[in-house]
Design a protein around this motif. Structure first.
Motif, PDB file in Angstrom:
ATOM      1  N   THR A 512       9.337   1.615 -10.490  1.00  0.00           N
ATOM      2  CA  THR A 512       9.062   2.191  -9.473  1.00  0.00           C
ATOM      3  C   THR A 512       8.247   1.343  -8.242  1.00  0.00           C
ATOM      4  O   THR A 512       8.699   1.450  -7.144  1.00  0.00           O
ATOM      5  CB  THR A 512       8.260   3.504  -9.635  1.00  0.00           C
ATOM      6  N   TYR A 513       7.195   0.738  -8.834  1.00  0.00           N
ATOM      7  CA  TYR A 513       6.422  -0.184  -7.879  1.00  0.00           C
ATOM      8  C   TYR A 513       7.269  -1.294  -7.345  1.00  0.00           C
ATOM      9  O   TYR A 513       7.367  -1.634  -6.174  1.00  0.00           O
ATOM     10  CB  TYR A 513       5.378  -0.772  -8.693  1.00  0.00           C
ATOM     11  N   VAL A 514       8.298  -1.843  -8.240  1.00  0.00           N
ATOM     12  CA  VAL A 514       9.118  -2.929  -7.645  1.00  0.00           C
ATOM     13  C   VAL A 514      10.217  -2.399  -6.759  1.00  0.00           C
ATOM     14  O   VAL A 514      10.501  -3.043  -5.625  1.00  0.00           O
ATOM     15  CB  VAL A 514       9.881  -3.582  -8.998  1.00  0.00           C
ATOM     16  N   MET A 515      10.765  -1.003  -6.985  1.00  0.00           N
ATOM     17  CA  MET A 515      11.642  -0.470  -5.912  1.00  0.00           C
ATOM     18  C   MET A 515      11.188  -0.363  -4.733  1.00  0.00           C
ATOM     19  O   MET A 515      11.784  -0.482  -3.579  1.00  0.00           O
ATOM     20  CB  MET A 515      12.288   0.518  -6.427  1.00  0.00           C
ATOM     21  N   LYS A 516       9.621  -0.131  -4.639  1.00  0.00           N
ATOM     22  CA  LYS A 516       9.010   0.047  -3.288  1.00  0.00           C
ATOM     23  C   LYS A 516       9.176  -1.209  -2.575  1.00  0.00           C
ATOM     24  O   LYS A 516       9.251  -1.332  -1.469  1.00  0.00           O
ATOM     25  CB  LYS A 516       7.648   0.769  -3.669  1.00  0.00           C
ATOM     26  N   ILE A 517       8.990  -2.233  -3.351  1.00  0.00           N
ATOM     27  CA  ILE A 517       8.971  -3.556  -2.753  1.00  0.00           C
ATOM     28  C   ILE A 517      10.034  -3.887  -2.221  1.00  0.00           C
ATOM     29  O   ILE A 517      10.515  -4.333  -1.139  1.00  0.00           O
ATOM     30  CB  ILE A 517       8.187  -4.714  -3.679  1.00  0.00           C
ATOM     31  N   VAL A 518      11.087  -3.634  -3.060  1.00  0.00           N
ATOM     32  CA  VAL A 518      12.505  -3.890  -2.569  1.00  0.00           C
ATOM     33  C   VAL A 518      12.845  -3.145  -1.419  1.00  0.00           C
ATOM     34  O   VAL A 518      13.666  -3.621  -0.418  1.00  0.00           O
ATOM     35  CB  VAL A 518      13.463  -3.606  -3.831  1.00  0.00           C
ATOM     36  N   ASN A 519      12.636  -1.673  -1.504  1.00  0.00           N
ATOM     37  CA  ASN A 519      12.894  -0.834  -0.364  1.00  0.00           C
ATOM     38  C   ASN A 519      12.254  -1.572   0.745  1.00  0.00           C
ATOM     39  O   ASN A 519      13.063  -1.354   1.737  1.00  0.00           O
ATOM     40  CB  ASN A 519      12.342   0.344  -0.554  1.00  0.00           C
ATOM     41  N   ASP A 520      11.185  -1.879   1.121  1.00  0.00           N
ATOM     42  CA  ASP A 520      10.354  -2.554   2.375  1.00  0.00           C
ATOM     43  C   ASP A 520      10.993  -3.841   2.699  1.00  0.00           C
ATOM     44  O   ASP A 520      10.996  -4.066   3.652  1.00  0.00           O
ATOM     45  CB  ASP A 520       8.887  -2.595   1.904  1.00  0.00           C
ATOM     46  N   ASN A 521      11.663  -4.495   1.653  1.00  0.00           N
ATOM     47  CA  ASN A 521      11.983  -5.787   2.226  1.00  0.00           C
ATOM     48  C   ASN A 521      13.651  -6.045   2.089  1.00  0.00           C
ATOM     49  O   ASN A 521      14.011  -7.196   2.312  1.00  0.00           O
ATOM     50  CB  ASN A 521      11.440  -6.836   1.149  1.00  0.00           C
ATOM     51  N   ILE A 522      14.572  -4.912   1.849  1.00  0.00           N
ATOM     52  CA  ILE A 522      15.883  -5.291   1.291  1.00  0.00           C
ATOM     53  C   ILE A 522      16.624  -5.839   2.681  1.00  0.00           C
ATOM     54  O   ILE A 522      17.576  -6.626   2.444  1.00  0.00           O
ATOM     55  CB  ILE A 522      16.609  -3.985   1.216  1.00  0.00           C
ATOM     56  N   ASN A 523      16.013  -5.965   4.002  1.00  0.00           N
ATOM     57  CA  ASN A 523      16.708  -6.691   4.968  1.00  0.00           C
ATOM     58  C   ASN A 523      16.142  -8.016   5.077  1.00  0.00           C
ATOM     59  O   ASN A 523      16.401  -8.562   6.330  1.00  0.00           O
ATOM     60  CB  ASN A 523      16.765  -5.728   6.213  1.00  0.00           C
ATOM     61  N   GLU A 524      15.229  -8.476   4.388  1.00  0.00           N
ATOM     62  CA  GLU A 524      14.369  -9.810   4.586  1.00  0.00           C
ATOM     63  C   GLU A 524      15.243 -11.082   4.150  1.00  0.00           C
ATOM     64  O   GLU A 524      15.877 -10.902   2.999  1.00  0.00           O
ATOM     65  CB  GLU A 524      13.134  -9.539   3.939  1.00  0.00           C
TER      66      GLU A 524
END
Length: 579
Positions: A512-524
């Motif tokens: 869950t924590y990793v997916m929050k990070i991915v969600n915030d940076n998916i377009n980076e």
């Protein structure tokens, strides 16, 4: 149980284009280098789900759901990891081989699942001994025959106080874990089996794994009729629909799911050949259970107990279901207190006839709202009409129109007045529900740490830079994730987000924590220069923390020499730094 090797999982994931798989469930449109679509995991009215072909992951910016192709299928189909692998393999024509010699997929609670499975087999074995004659006779009298006993893996706990405990000890299982799973109880130096002399009904999670038990008395003992496993690390009552793992295929075939209150209701109905039934294990409906029912995309038939509490529960559950856009029907019956008793008394055909003639929830509620009201009295009539109009806020326009027309005709109220009142009620409801959810505010440190971890998951070269220039994070969960990234990269000689998230699926907190990070940076697209800048930010934050700690030590120490030493250290740290 069948297992799949890690390298096979990776090969399958790489063979399955997430855009193709997600497109088989929802419509996607190209937008730049990504694809967008309406998210199927919340009430989405505008495309808020992004699918990245490059990174082979999906994310919803509204409900914060994300993952790779397997996690999408798991969530959409309400299946476990192994079933998701099989579905994806079938869609892409991948020859998935199951290996019975490998460790289990998802090993976070492997031992706990093994212990519960062992307990189930122990209880089932007891049901096949002479000690089970009375229990089998009891079940037979309730219409539960051998085939149903086998289907539901119904067992028996013995009168002996510590039989299961001794067997678990022989298998070298940990006593504290036995107790935490609710299999044994400790009283001082004595240890007892938690369940004794009861018919044992195993409770499975949505994946079909045994996570708990319901124990039912079958003699006239002076004891509670039912005894359930307490909540544990693997048994969360709110996340389970009893019999879902058996019923899901028949639910899709019948295009309908019957929802009852208790386990025995579900077992009895299933024993009569009606297999599309699940139980709530109570009268509440949790967020998780609601999500499962919604994703089935079939009408829900509420068949709860035939008493005042059952009626009230039907109203509460019906309101929740309708609010989620789920078609809801209600079964009511006479001559029995619950579905179990009704079908045993009147038979399968009578029960199916009730299901066939189940009423729409809104019709049921209109009658319910008339209770304890004298509609010839103006005050009660006004209250009734207002309650009816309030109940229409989540129904479709045609139903609203039909109800308004009926109320107008039955009580000689102008249709225009009713529509105006309904609109006022709807606007008030929208104002109350339209709560703005603020995006979590992140500190400079949190933003930089998230981007560093994201880059490390995305490209292996950043792992080396991290180890050489930074080496640690100040937050425990960040340190754990970094360690997992380094470990995964070493073991698999490379890393990418899609495969790494598969590896984490068993660890809910980390995933869950990793997916929050991915969600915030998916377009980076993080360049080396940016990555170095983020590391500098963390090093700067670490130095600020050290300076703050030193100042506190200087303030607190009474030793003059120590104070001088600390002041010199502080001056050295401040050189070339900012406070």
């Amino acid at each position: 149980m069948a297992y799949v090797k890690d390298e096979v999982i990776q090969e399958l994931r790489q063979s399955a284009d997430i855009v193709d798989i997600v497109s088989s469930y929802v419509s996607l449109n190209a937008k730049g280098k990504n694809f967008v679509g309406v998210c199927p995991f919340h009430d989405d009215h505008s495309p808020s789900m992004v699918v990245s072909k490059d990174r082979q992951i999906f994310n919803c910016f509204t409900c914060r759901t994300g993952g790779n192709v397997f996690s999408f299928v798991m969530k959409y189909e309400n299946v476990g990891f192994l079933e998701a692998l099989q579905i994806v393999a079938q869609k892409v024509g991948f020859p998935l081989q199951l290996d019975t010699n490998m460790g289990a997929i998802g090993s976070k609670h492997k031992t706990e699942y093994e212990m519960m499975d062992f307990a189930k087999k122990f209880y089932v074995n007891n049901m096949n001994t002479k000690a089970a004659l009375d229990a089998k006779r009891y079940l037979e009298n309730r219409g539960i025959h051998e085939d149903i006993i086998r289907e539901f893996q119904i067992g028996l706990s013995l009168e002996q106080k510590d039989t299961l405990y001794k067997l678990l000890c022989n298998k070298k299982y940990d006593l504290d874990m036995m107790e935490s799973l609710g299999l044994v109880n400790k009283y001082g130096l004595d240890v007892f089996d938690s369940f004794q002399n009861r018919i044992m009904i195993p409770i499975h999670d949505l994946k079909g794994q045994v996570v708990g038990f319901t124990g039912r008395i079958y003699h006239n003992e002076d004891a509670a009729k039912y005894m359930n496993t307490k909540e544990t690390v693997i048994f969360k009552k709110s996340s389970i629909l009893f019999n879902y793992h058996n019923a899901k295929n028949e639910i899709r075939n019948q295009k309908q799911v019957i929802v009852v209150e208790g386990n025995m209701d579900a077992i009895t109905i299933s024993a009569h050949g009606i297999k599309n039934v699940v139980a709530l294990m109570g009268v509440a409906l949790s967020r998780e259970q609601l999500d499962v029912l919604k994703k089935l995309r079939v009408p829900v038939v509420l068949s709860l107990d035939n008493d005042a509490a059952g009626v009230d529960a039907t109203i509460k559950l019906g309101d929740l279901l309708v609010a989620q856009g789920i078609e809801c029907l209600v079964v009511r019956y006479e001559g029995a207190k619950d579905p179990d008793e009704y079908i045993r008394t009147f038979g399968k055909n009578a029960y199916l006839d009730n299901v066939k003639h189940a009423v729409k929830y809104i019709d049921f509620k209109l009658e319910y709202l008339k209770q304890n009201k004298n509609l010839t009295q103006m005050e009660d009539l006004i209250r009734y009409v207002k309650e009816v109009l309030s109940s229409l806020k989540n129904v479709d326009d045609l139903t609203k129109e039909l109800v308004i027309t009926k109320i107008s005709k039955d009580y000689e109220i102008d249709v225009g007045v009713l529509r105006k009142e309904l609109e006022g009620s709807r606007e008030k409801s929208v104002r109350q529900e339209n709560v703005v959810v603020e995006k979590e505010k992140k500190s400079r440190y949190q933003i930089a740490a998230g981007k560093i971890l994201f880059a490390m998951m995305d490209q292996p070269m950043y792992i080396t830079i991290y180890k050489n220039k930074l080496g640690y994070f100040k937050e425990k969960i960040e340190r754990i994730i970094a360690a997992e990234i380094v470990y995964y990269n070493n073991e698999h000689h490379g890393i990418n987000i899609a495969d790494f998230t598969s590896y984490l699926l068993d660890n809910e907190e980390i995933y869950t924590y990793v997916m929050k990070i991915v969600n915030d940076n998916i377009n980076e697209d993080i360049s080396k220069e940016k990555f170095d800048q983020y590391i500098d930010i963390l090093l700067y934050e670490y130095k600020k923390d050290e300076i703050k700690k030193l100042k506190m030590q200087i303030k607190e120490t009474m030793d003059v020499n120590k104070k001088v030493e600390l002041l010199e250290k502080l001056r050295d740290m401040k050189k070339g730094s900012v406070e």
